[in-house]
Design an enzyme around this catalytic site. Structure first.
Site, PDB file in Angstrom:
ATOM      1  N   SER A   1      -9.294   2.158   2.691  1.00  0.00           N
ATOM      2  CA  SER A   1      -8.637   2.793   2.054  1.00  0.00           C
ATOM      3  C   SER A   1      -7.439   1.924   1.295  1.00  0.00           C
ATOM      4  O   SER A   1      -6.819   2.304   0.248  1.00  0.00           O
ATOM      5  CB  SER A   1      -7.976   3.727   3.000  1.00  0.00           C
ATOM      6  OG  SER A   1      -7.226   3.042   4.079  1.00  0.00           O
TER       7      SER A   1
ATOM      8  N   LYS B   1       0.799  -1.181   0.052  1.00  0.00           N
ATOM      9  CA  LYS B   1       0.050   0.074  -0.174  1.00  0.00           C
ATOM     10  C   LYS B   1       0.761   1.224   0.188  1.00  0.00           C
ATOM     11  O   LYS B   1       2.000   1.512   0.648  1.00  0.00           O
ATOM     12  CB  LYS B   1      -0.905   0.015   1.477  1.00  0.00           C
ATOM     13  CG  LYS B   1      -1.815   1.177   1.613  1.00  0.00           C
ATOM     14  CD  LYS B   1      -2.831   1.024   2.570  1.00  0.00           C
ATOM     15  CE  LYS B   1      -3.618   2.167   2.666  1.00  0.00           C
ATOM     16  NZ  LYS B   1      -4.577   2.011   3.923  1.00  0.00           N
TER      17      LYS B   1
ATOM     18  N   SER C   1     -10.308  -0.421   6.941  1.00  0.00           N
ATOM     19  CA  SER C   1      -9.595  -0.306   5.498  1.00  0.00           C
ATOM     20  C   SER C   1      -8.838  -1.425   5.168  1.00  0.00           C
ATOM     21  O   SER C   1      -8.512  -1.516   4.091  1.00  0.00           O
ATOM     22  CB  SER C   1      -8.474   0.720   5.536  1.00  0.00           C
ATOM     23  OG  SER C   1      -9.161   2.200   5.721  1.00  0.00           O
TER      24      SER C   1
END
Lengths: 445, 44
Positions: free
Chosen positions: A148, A79, A172
């Site tokens: 996210s 990420k 997330s």
């Protein structure tokens, strides 16, 4: 089997056995990315030449029976809020569009030490909050992948990499895993280092893992551990599952409620003991506690950046920061103290149960990519800091996957993994190739 | 506690109005926190 379909464990094993070339494996994944990335948009940065060069080094070492660790030659996604040395790290923000860290996040360094190849950086929503990025759900590109950690979940679901790192401050990891039909694990906060990971809210942030089986989650966690596991607790026989309806069913779609009840019946039929778990009274204020901590910490983290670059901030993060500026110190501290009370009372649920079971999201991934869905099912467990796992277990009527969320006792990730693996054998693997990609594999975008 | 007034002073009238529902939720959250007892052992 095509290399891109291999699980993390299968790929690592094949490389060690000499039956899979790291160079061929990386090439298969890069070809897949080239074919479907225009439609999915899971990646921010991929340095193809560096990835191929690293694969060649891994291959040379493997040929000489030298292995760096259990992930030797296996590519993973990261990420884009984890710092990666020499590789752009944008936090999903224009402010950091050219930022190249000069060191790795500790979690990234551990993956490299274990032999993993950093395939690239996956899309995060802006600063890991709710303003969405461009990523689409591989099961149906008209739907959200969640957030996210949008890119990590989508990339693993779409067979662009076998595993990826994400973070969760509210929901997330668990939510995008559910929407994209992959497995995820969010261990206790202290288990995976967050050093050199851009924070959203220090005391709530957790690192998490996406993969396509419980076995793969375990392999990743074994590499990423930052604190010793301590004495293991084994599940009771039969395993006792507490199904938590109440708040969670009030917020779930009728389809998700019915599916979880059906799953409970299947598990009971398979020998698990399934009973309803009742939430303590303090649960009533969990959202107030979580939101107050989140607002206040996010406002503090972004104090300087927001003052200088407010025009680049998305509407949801902007509102979060502005409301956070209005939280008084005494109220923030009160929220932190009430969190302790919440944790103390919630842990009593495990006097009766080995794991707790809830939907992992309100339902299947919502239509449209203008929002990332509601983290309401995940927030209570992030606040508790109990380890959680999401597993895909059924398909919704619209062809999108549904996820179940399992929660284990504090710091008992191994117990959760053990029980998750047993449950996985009952629900079967819903990790099949996403239908969208099957039908349009050769003509995406 | 008048969050709407504080927001107006800090962000201006238009913005305070735009985020009115968030301010109401914040006020409600804080009211809940303040009305829930904590013990001395509950360290932050």
């Amino acid at each position: 089997m095509n290399p891109e379909d291999l699980s993390l464990t299968a790929a690592a094993t094949a490389i060690r056995a000499g039956s899979l070339s790291p160079v061929d494996y990386v090439q298969a994944l890069l070809s897949r990315i080239e074919a479907i990335e225009p439609a999915i948009q899971a990646w921010v940065t991929i340095d193809r030449k560096a990835v191929q060069a690293e694969a060649r080094r891994c291959e040379d070492e493997a040929r000489n029976k030298r292995f760096r660790g259990p992930l030797h030659g296996v590519p993973v996604g990261i990420k884009d809020i984890f710092y990666t040395k020499g590789l752009k790290t944008t936090m999903g923000s224009a402010v950091f569009k050219d930022f190249i860290p000069d060191e790795d996040a500790t979690a990234v360094a551990k993956l490299k030490q274990a032999g993993a190849i950093i395939l690239g950086k996956t899309v995060t929503t802006q600063f890991a909050n709710l303003d969405p990025g461009p990523t689409r759900n591989p099961w149906n590109i008209e739907h959200s992948p969640g957030g996210s950690s949008s890119g990590s979940a989508a990339a693993v679901a779409a067979r662009m990499c076998p595993s990826a790192l994400g973070t969760q401050t509210v929901g997330s990891v668990g939510r995008p895993a559910a929407f994209c039909g992959v497995a995820s694990l969010v261990p206790a906060r202290q288990r995976i280092s967050l050093k050199h990971v851009f924070p959203l809210a220090w005391s709530l942030d957790h690192a998490g893992i996406f993969a396509r089986s419980v076995l793969d989650l375990r392999l990743m966690l074994d590499v990423l551990w930052d604190s010793p596991a301590g004495p293991g607790v084994h599940p009771r026989n039969p395993v006792r599952i507490g199904i938590v309806r109440g708040f969670f069913f009030e917020h779930a779609s009728p389809e998700a409620r019915a599916s979880i009840d059906a799953l409970a019946q299947r598990l009971a039929g398979a020998g698990f003991e399934v009973e309803e778990a009742r939430l303590p009274a303090v649960f009533e204020i969990q959202q107030a506690i979580l939101r107050t901590i989140l607002r206040s910490e996010t406002a503090s983290i972004h104090e300087r950046l927001f003052a200088e670059h407010s025009a680049t901030y998305g509407p949801k993060l902007r509102t979060l920061i502005e409301t956070g500026m209005l939280v008084e110190a005494a109220d923030y501290l009160r929220a932190r103290r009430l969190r302790r009370k919440y944790q103390r009372e919630m842990v009593r649920l495990f006097e009766k149960f080995d794991v707790l079971m809830t939907p992992a999201a309100r339902g299947a991934a919502p239509e449209g990519i203008g929002a990332t869905g509601d983290p309401v099912m995940n927030g209570p467990w992030t606040l508790s800091d109990f380890p959680t796992m999401t597993l895909p277990y059924a398909m919704a009527a619209n062809g999108l996957p549904l996820g179940v969320q399992l929660t284990g006792p504090p710091l008992q990730e191994n117990l959760l993994l053990e029980i998750g693996a047993e449950i996985e054998t009952v629900v079967g693997a819903v990790y099949d190739r996403a239908p969208f990609l099957e039908s349009t594999k050769d003509a995406p975008s | 506690m008048n969050l709407q007034q504080t927001a107006l002073d800090k962000f201006g009238k238009d913005r305070a109005e735009e985020i009115r529902s968030d301010l109401e939720q914040l006020a409600d959250d804080i009211r809940k926190l303040r009305s829930t007892p904590v013990e001395l052992d509950d360290e932050p």
